[in-house]
Scaffold this motif. Structure first.
Motif, PDB file in Angstrom:
ATOM      1  N   VAL A 192     -27.550  31.024  12.108  1.00  0.00           N
ATOM      2  CA  VAL A 192     -26.210  31.235  12.896  1.00  0.00           C
ATOM      3  C   VAL A 192     -26.297  30.127  13.826  1.00  0.00           C
ATOM      4  O   VAL A 192     -27.431  29.893  14.543  1.00  0.00           O
ATOM      5  N   TYR A 231     -24.483  28.537  17.306  1.00  0.00           N
ATOM      6  CA  TYR A 231     -23.318  28.721  18.503  1.00  0.00           C
ATOM      7  C   TYR A 231     -23.154  27.384  19.122  1.00  0.00           C
ATOM      8  O   TYR A 231     -23.857  26.651  19.487  1.00  0.00           O
ATOM      9  N   TYR A 232     -21.746  27.257  19.337  1.00  0.00           N
ATOM     10  CA  TYR A 232     -21.363  26.105  19.943  1.00  0.00           C
ATOM     11  C   TYR A 232     -20.620  26.482  21.328  1.00  0.00           C
ATOM     12  O   TYR A 232     -19.972  27.542  21.518  1.00  0.00           O
ATOM     13  N   ASN A 233     -20.651  25.567  22.249  1.00  0.00           N
ATOM     14  CA  ASN A 233     -19.900  25.857  23.600  1.00  0.00           C
ATOM     15  C   ASN A 233     -18.208  25.674  23.201  1.00  0.00           C
ATOM     16  O   ASN A 233     -17.791  25.201  22.163  1.00  0.00           O
ATOM     17  N   SER A 285     -27.244  26.248  20.345  1.00  0.00           N
ATOM     18  CA  SER A 285     -28.374  27.065  20.023  1.00  0.00           C
ATOM     19  C   SER A 285     -28.187  27.196  18.250  1.00  0.00           C
ATOM     20  O   SER A 285     -26.966  27.468  17.714  1.00  0.00           O
ATOM     21  N   ARG A 286     -29.234  27.517  17.821  1.00  0.00           N
ATOM     22  CA  ARG A 286     -29.499  27.728  16.479  1.00  0.00           C
ATOM     23  C   ARG A 286     -30.395  29.059  16.025  1.00  0.00           C
ATOM     24  O   ARG A 286     -31.651  28.904  16.506  1.00  0.00           O
ATOM     25  N   ARG A 342     -35.294  30.458  17.199  1.00  0.00           N
ATOM     26  CA  ARG A 342     -34.259  30.391  17.935  1.00  0.00           C
ATOM     27  C   ARG A 342     -34.390  28.800  18.655  1.00  0.00           C
ATOM     28  O   ARG A 342     -35.722  28.374  19.232  1.00  0.00           O
ATOM     29  N   THR A 355     -32.701  25.947  21.038  1.00  0.00           N
ATOM     30  CA  THR A 355     -31.908  25.769  22.081  1.00  0.00           C
ATOM     31  C   THR A 355     -31.731  24.394  22.499  1.00  0.00           C
ATOM     32  O   THR A 355     -32.854  23.823  22.667  1.00  0.00           O
ATOM     33  N   TYR A 409     -16.963  32.148  10.121  1.00  0.00           N
ATOM     34  CA  TYR A 409     -16.683  31.497  11.462  1.00  0.00           C
ATOM     35  C   TYR A 409     -16.178  32.684  12.299  1.00  0.00           C
ATOM     36  O   TYR A 409     -15.279  33.369  11.800  1.00  0.00           O
TER      37      TYR A 409
END
Length: 175
Positions: free
Chosen positions: A2, A4-6, A13-14, A32, A34, A172
């Motif tokens: 998974v 995550y984008y800002n 993060s992944r 995880r 970061t 998504y």
């Protein structure tokens, strides 16, 4: 995995789900990573084991020219050094990589991956291991499906023999 984008589109993060829990027939979160952007053209990452909360790896990505990036991955006993060569649209067109095992004090892999694009999409990847497979193995991207925003939600990779060797399905969430 998974990602995550800002709000600006930067990867922050992944999460890796690598542990299979039989009783629940599901994968559990194990790692995880970061990411931070300490300066223009630089990204760093720290990977932690979710259970022990210990650092298990680090990564750095540094632009070394307008068309190339140095990537260093350090996880457990392996150090991987890569150069990403970029095309005019800043897409990765070639990766040159060397992997070292620090415990054995020797190089364990030396390979290149070349991407071929058509209509802004990867259609083919050729991986060459300099020692064992200098001719390389080509994977063709087939059966691509996109969502209404143009992001790939399904693709399959077919080898030189026409066999599907990998299937990628993504979802998504848009805010």
């Amino acid at each position: 995995m998974v990602f995550y984008y800002n709000k600006d589109g930067y990867l922050i993060s992944r999460e890796n789900y690598n542990y299979y829990h039989v009783e629940e027939d599901s994968l559990h979160l194990t790692e995880r990573t970061t990411y931070k952007y300490p300066a223009v053209g630089i990204k760093t990452g720290i990977t932690k084991n979710v259970k022990s909360k210990k650092n298990i790896g680090s990564s750095s990505y540094t632009m070394i020219a307008i068309d190339s990036m140095a990537v260093h991955l350090n996880q457990q006993n392996n150090i991987t050094k890569m150069i990403y060569h970029l095309d005019e649209k800043q897409r990765i067109k070639l990766i040159e990589a060397t992997m070292f095992n620090t415990k054995m004090d020797k190089e364990i892999a030396n390979y290149t991956t070349e991407m071929t694009f058509e209509n802004d999409m990867i259609i083919k990847m050729t991986v060459r291991n300099k020692r064992t497979d200098p001719e390389g193995n080509t994977l063709e991207v087939v059966n691509v499906l996109k969502d209404d925003k143009g992001n790939i939600i399904h693709k399959e990779l077919k080898d030189n023999n026409g066999v599907i060797v990998n299937i990628v399905d993504r979802t998504y969430e848009y805010n």
